[in-house]
Design a protein around this motif. Structure first.
Motif, PDB file in Angstrom:
ATOM      1  N   PRO A 279       0.796  -1.227   0.000  1.00 48.91           N
ATOM      2  CA  PRO A 279       0.000   0.000   0.000  1.00 48.91           C
ATOM      3  C   PRO A 279       0.829   1.277   0.000  1.00 48.91           C
ATOM      4  CG  PRO A 279      -0.891  -1.567   1.578  1.00 48.91           C
ATOM      5  CD  PRO A 279       0.427  -2.113   1.117  1.00 48.91           C
ATOM      6  N   ARG A 280       1.930   1.275   0.725  1.00 49.85           N
ATOM      7  CA  ARG A 280       2.749   2.489   0.765  1.00 49.85           C
ATOM      8  C   ARG A 280       3.430   2.745  -0.579  1.00 49.85           C
ATOM      9  NH1 ARG A 280       3.880   6.222   3.958  1.00 49.85           N
ATOM     10  NH2 ARG A 280       2.667   5.203   5.594  1.00 49.85           N
ATOM     11  N   GLN A 281       3.938   1.717  -1.202  1.00 47.55           N
ATOM     12  CA  GLN A 281       4.507   1.892  -2.542  1.00 47.55           C
ATOM     13  C   GLN A 281       3.434   2.351  -3.526  1.00 47.55           C
ATOM     14  OE1 GLN A 281       6.511  -1.735  -3.768  1.00 47.55           O
ATOM     15  NE2 GLN A 281       8.484  -0.923  -3.096  1.00 47.55           N
ATOM     16  N   PHE A 282       2.230   1.829  -3.386  1.00 47.02           N
ATOM     17  CA  PHE A 282       1.123   2.233  -4.247  1.00 47.02           C
ATOM     18  C   PHE A 282       0.914   3.743  -4.124  1.00 47.02           C
ATOM     19  CE2 PHE A 282      -2.623  -0.131  -6.197  1.00 47.02           C
ATOM     20  CZ  PHE A 282      -3.136   0.962  -6.871  1.00 47.02           C
ATOM     21  N   PHE A 283       0.855   4.237  -2.909  1.00 40.84           N
ATOM     22  CA  PHE A 283       0.683   5.667  -2.642  1.00 40.84           C
ATOM     23  C   PHE A 283       1.820   6.467  -3.277  1.00 40.84           C
ATOM     24  CE2 PHE A 283       0.810   9.007   1.012  1.00 40.84           C
ATOM     25  CZ  PHE A 283       0.213   9.958   0.201  1.00 40.84           C
ATOM     26  N   GLU A 284       3.059   6.019  -3.099  1.00 40.89           N
ATOM     27  CA  GLU A 284       4.206   6.730  -3.663  1.00 40.89           C
ATOM     28  C   GLU A 284       4.155   6.745  -5.188  1.00 40.89           C
ATOM     29  OE1 GLU A 284       7.407   4.604  -1.900  1.00 40.89           O
ATOM     30  OE2 GLU A 284       7.211   5.580   0.061  1.00 40.89           O
ATOM     31  N   SER A 285       3.673   5.659  -5.785  1.00 46.02           N
ATOM     32  CA  SER A 285       3.575   5.601  -7.241  1.00 46.02           C
ATOM     33  C   SER A 285       2.527   6.570  -7.770  1.00 46.02           C
ATOM     34  CB  SER A 285       3.243   4.172  -7.683  1.00 46.02           C
ATOM     35  OG  SER A 285       4.315   3.299  -7.416  1.00 46.02           O
ATOM     36  N   VAL A 286       1.408   6.686  -7.064  1.00 45.06           N
ATOM     37  CA  VAL A 286       0.375   7.655  -7.463  1.00 45.06           C
ATOM     38  C   VAL A 286       0.928   9.073  -7.359  1.00 45.06           C
ATOM     39  CG1 VAL A 286      -1.901   8.594  -6.900  1.00 45.06           C
ATOM     40  CG2 VAL A 286      -1.538   6.122  -6.863  1.00 45.06           C
ATOM     41  N   GLN A 287       1.674   9.349  -6.307  1.00 45.18           N
ATOM     42  CA  GLN A 287       2.316  10.665  -6.175  1.00 45.18           C
ATOM     43  C   GLN A 287       3.255  10.924  -7.356  1.00 45.18           C
ATOM     44  OE1 GLN A 287       3.800   9.824  -2.087  1.00 45.18           O
ATOM     45  NE2 GLN A 287       2.931  11.815  -1.574  1.00 45.18           N
ATOM     46  N   LYS A 288       4.001   9.911  -7.749  1.00 43.22           N
ATOM     47  CA  LYS A 288       4.969  10.034  -8.845  1.00 43.22           C
ATOM     48  C   LYS A 288       4.279  10.457 -10.139  1.00 43.22           C
ATOM     49  CE  LYS A 288       8.354   7.176 -11.387  1.00 43.22           C
ATOM     50  NZ  LYS A 288       9.093   5.883 -11.361  1.00 43.22           N
ATOM     51  N   ILE A 289       3.191   9.794 -10.506  1.00 43.90           N
ATOM     52  CA  ILE A 289       2.542  10.120 -11.774  1.00 43.90           C
ATOM     53  C   ILE A 289       1.732  11.409 -11.689  1.00 43.90           C
ATOM     54  CG2 ILE A 289       2.498   7.714 -12.519  1.00 43.90           C
ATOM     55  CD1 ILE A 289      -0.525   7.735 -11.929  1.00 43.90           C
ATOM     56  N   ASN A 290       1.314  11.789 -10.475  1.00 41.31           N
ATOM     57  CA  ASN A 290       0.523  13.013 -10.331  1.00 41.31           C
ATOM     58  C   ASN A 290       1.364  14.260 -10.582  1.00 41.31           C
ATOM     59  OD1 ASN A 290      -1.969  14.284  -9.881  1.00 41.31           O
ATOM     60  ND2 ASN A 290      -1.491  14.660  -7.728  1.00 41.31           N
ATOM     61  N   ARG A 291       2.682  14.112 -10.574  1.00 38.64           N
ATOM     62  CA  ARG A 291       3.565  15.247 -10.842  1.00 38.64           C
ATOM     63  C   ARG A 291       3.784  15.493 -12.333  1.00 38.64           C
ATOM     64  NH1 ARG A 291       6.474  12.943  -6.221  1.00 38.64           N
ATOM     65  NH2 ARG A 291       7.868  11.798  -7.650  1.00 38.64           N
ATOM     66  N   LEU A 292       3.236  14.629 -13.179  1.00 42.80           N
ATOM     67  CA  LEU A 292       3.542  14.683 -14.605  1.00 42.80           C
ATOM     68  C   LEU A 292       2.609  15.586 -15.406  1.00 42.80           C
ATOM     69  CD1 LEU A 292       4.253  10.883 -15.220  1.00 42.80           C
ATOM     70  CD2 LEU A 292       5.928  12.727 -14.930  1.00 42.80           C
ATOM     71  N   GLY A 293       1.517  16.027 -14.832  1.00 46.64           N
ATOM     72  CA  GLY A 293       0.575  16.858 -15.572  1.00 46.64           C
ATOM     73  C   GLY A 293      -0.155  16.081 -16.660  1.00 46.64           C
ATOM     74  N   ILE A 294      -0.604  14.894 -16.329  1.00 42.54           N
ATOM     75  CA  ILE A 294      -1.287  14.017 -17.281  1.00 42.54           C
ATOM     76  C   ILE A 294      -2.576  14.673 -17.786  1.00 42.54           C
ATOM     77  CG2 ILE A 294      -2.397  11.757 -17.578  1.00 42.54           C
ATOM     78  CD1 ILE A 294       0.655  11.679 -17.184  1.00 42.54           C
ATOM     79  N   GLN A 295      -2.796  14.576 -19.082  1.00 43.73           N
ATOM     80  CA  GLN A 295      -4.023  15.115 -19.676  1.00 43.73           C
ATOM     81  C   GLN A 295      -5.036  14.024 -20.014  1.00 43.73           C
ATOM     82  OE1 GLN A 295      -3.085  17.731 -22.950  1.00 43.73           O
ATOM     83  NE2 GLN A 295      -1.797  19.045 -21.687  1.00 43.73           N
ATOM     84  N   ARG A 296      -4.561  12.779 -20.185  1.00 43.12           N
ATOM     85  CA  ARG A 296      -5.487  11.683 -20.440  1.00 43.12           C
ATOM     86  C   ARG A 296      -4.998  10.422 -19.767  1.00 43.12           C
ATOM     87  NH1 ARG A 296      -9.171  10.091 -25.638  1.00 43.12           N
ATOM     88  NH2 ARG A 296     -10.342   8.502 -24.501  1.00 43.12           N
ATOM     89  N   VAL A 297      -5.885   9.799 -18.994  1.00 46.70           N
ATOM     90  CA  VAL A 297      -5.594   8.529 -18.337  1.00 46.70           C
ATOM     91  C   VAL A 297      -6.273   7.418 -19.127  1.00 46.70           C
ATOM     92  CG1 VAL A 297      -5.877   7.148 -16.248  1.00 46.70           C
ATOM     93  CG2 VAL A 297      -5.440   9.610 -16.061  1.00 46.70           C
ATOM     94  N   LEU A 298      -5.489   6.418 -19.495  1.00 46.18           N
ATOM     95  CA  LEU A 298      -6.012   5.261 -20.215  1.00 46.18           C
ATOM     96  C   LEU A 298      -5.796   4.040 -19.319  1.00 46.18           C
ATOM     97  CD1 LEU A 298      -4.512   6.554 -23.506  1.00 46.18           C
ATOM     98  CD2 LEU A 298      -6.947   6.134 -23.159  1.00 46.18           C
ATOM     99  N   PRO A 299      -6.859   3.589 -18.635  1.00 45.99           N
ATOM    100  CA  PRO A 299      -6.728   2.605 -17.560  1.00 45.99           C
ATOM    101  C   PRO A 299      -6.706   1.166 -18.049  1.00 45.99           C
ATOM    102  CG  PRO A 299      -9.015   3.226 -17.797  1.00 45.99           C
ATOM    103  CD  PRO A 299      -8.246   4.033 -18.821  1.00 45.99           C
ATOM    104  N   GLY A 300      -6.402   0.260 -17.129  1.00 47.29           N
ATOM    105  CA  GLY A 300      -6.365  -1.156 -17.457  1.00 47.29           C
ATOM    106  C   GLY A 300      -7.709  -1.847 -17.360  1.00 47.29           C
ATOM    107  N   HIS A 301      -8.686  -1.200 -16.714  1.00 45.10           N
ATOM    108  CA  HIS A 301      -9.992  -1.828 -16.503  1.00 45.10           C
ATOM    109  C   HIS A 301     -11.119  -0.799 -16.540  1.00 45.10           C
ATOM    110  CE1 HIS A 301      -8.351  -5.725 -15.070  1.00 45.10           C
ATOM    111  NE2 HIS A 301      -7.414  -4.976 -14.503  1.00 45.10           N
ATOM    112  N   HIS A 302     -12.305  -1.322 -16.805  1.00 45.56           N
ATOM    113  CA  HIS A 302     -13.573  -0.609 -16.658  1.00 45.56           C
ATOM    114  C   HIS A 302     -13.691   0.602 -17.599  1.00 45.56           C
ATOM    115  CE1 HIS A 302     -13.929  -3.541 -13.569  1.00 45.56           C
ATOM    116  NE2 HIS A 302     -13.111  -2.932 -12.725  1.00 45.56           N
ATOM    117  N   ARG A 303     -14.262   1.682 -17.149  1.00 43.97           N
ATOM    118  CA  ARG A 303     -14.584   2.788 -18.041  1.00 43.97           C
ATOM    119  C   ARG A 303     -13.334   3.433 -18.640  1.00 43.97           C
ATOM    120  NH1 ARG A 303     -18.422   6.581 -14.564  1.00 43.97           N
ATOM    121  NH2 ARG A 303     -17.569   8.055 -16.095  1.00 43.97           N
ATOM    122  N   LEU A 304     -13.463   3.784 -19.922  1.00 39.73           N
ATOM    123  CA  LEU A 304     -12.363   4.475 -20.597  1.00 39.73           C
ATOM    124  C   LEU A 304     -12.379   5.976 -20.344  1.00 39.73           C
ATOM    125  CD1 LEU A 304     -12.052   2.877 -24.167  1.00 39.73           C
ATOM    126  CD2 LEU A 304     -10.357   2.847 -22.332  1.00 39.73           C
TER     127      LEU A 304
END
Length: 254
Positions: free
Chosen positions: A190-215
C-alpha cells in the motif's frame, strides 16, 4: 471469437482493445509509430487478440507488460516480442505467483458468455521467456513516437505505467481506474502504491487510459486517488488488512 473484443479509436494512431463481456473489463492499447507498434498488455487470453492487432496494423509489434497478472498477459502467446519489468521477469517465465485453481476461480467468478470454443477448465496462464527486460525510464522508440516505462510498484512489485510525454497520455494499468484499487494481496504494498500515485501526479497528465472498466477517466482522478491514500496514511490505515475504503468514484482495498 467474433464480438469478443471491442476496438475504440483514441486518436488516429492509438486504439483501445477491450473485453467488456467479462467482469474484469480489461483494456489493452495499440500504439502505432512510423516503424513499430507497441501493444500495452494482451488481456485475458480467451480469444485471439493477435488477429485483432493484425487487422489494425502490419507493423512489427512489441508487447509492453504493465504487470504480470493473469488478466494482462493472457494473449502474450500470440506475439514474438514481449517486454516486462525486471522485477517480474520470473513471474512471466515459470514462477507465476498464483496456482491455476485460483486463476480459474477469478476467470469464472461471474457469469460470462465466453467465445465459442473456449473451455475455462483448460485455461492456462501464459508463461514464457521475455525478449526484453527493462527498468524505470526505459523508452520504446516506435519511430516518431516515444513511450516511456515508469516503474510504479504497489499493485505488484514490477508494475509499470507507460507515459507519452508529447501527448501527456498515461497508460495506467492497475494503478488508476474507476473501480476498486487493490493493494491487499501478499505481493502488494500500500505504501509503494501511494508513492507511485504521487509520482505520476507530478507529470501533468491530460489523459488517463486505464487497465480496466470505463475508458472515460478524468485526469483529475489521479489527484483524487492521491488524496485518498493520504487520508488513509494520516489515519494510520495505510497497511494491509485495514479494509475497503470508498471514495465515491473509486475504492481502495488494503
Amino acid at each position: 471469437m467474433s464480438g469478443w473484443f471491442t476496438v475504440e479509436e483514441i486518436d488516429r494512431d492509438t486504439f483501445a482493445i477491450s473485453e467488456y463481456r467479462h467482469w474484469e473489463e480489461t483494456h489493452c492499447y495499440l500504439l502505432l509509430g512510423l516503424e513499430r507498434a507497441l501493444l500495452i498488455d494482451t488481456g485475458l487470453g480467451v480469444a485471439d487478440i493477435g488477429a485483432v492487432v493484425r487487422g489494425l496494423t502490419q507493423l512489427p509489434v512489441t508487447v509492453a507488460t504493465t504487470h504480470v497478472h493473469w488478466d494482462h498477459i493472457g494473449g502474450h502467446r500470440h506475439f514474438d516480442a514481449i517486454a516486462v519489468h525486471t522485477l517480474e521477469r520470473h513471474w512471466l517465465d515459470g514462477q507465476f505467483p498464483l496456482p491455476s485453481a485460483v486463476v480459474k476461480g477469478n476467470l469464472t467468478a461471474k457469469p460470462c458468455a465466453f467465445p465459442k470454443g473456449f473451455d475455462p477448465e483448460r485455461y492456462q496462464v501464459f508463461q514464457g521467456a521475455p525478449q526484453l527486460v527493462f527498468d524505470d525510464g526505459f523508452q520504446f522508440d516506435l519511430g516518431g513516437r516515444v513511450v516511456a516505462a515508469l516503474h510504479t510498484p504497489g499493485h505488484s512489485p514490477g508494475h509499470c505505467c507507460f507515459y507519452e510525454a508529447q501527448r501527456k497520455y498515461l497508460y495506467s494499468g492497475d494503478l488508476t481506474y474507476l473501480g476498486c484499487l487493490d493493494a491487499f494481496y501478499p505481493t502488494t504494498d500500500p505504501r509503494q502504491f501511494f508513492e507511485s500515485v504521487q509520482k505520476i501526479n507530478r507529470l501533468g497528465i491530460q489523459r488517463v487510459l486505464p487497465g480496466h472498466h470505463r475508458l472515460d477517466v478524468p485526469a483529475g482522478l489521479i489527484g483524487e486517488i492521491e488524496r485518498g491514500f493520504r487520508q488513509l496514511e494520516r489515519t494510520d490505515r495505510l497497511k494491509q488488512g485495514a479494509g475497503i475504503f470508498d471514495f465515491g468514484s473509486f475504492q481502495i482495498h488494503i
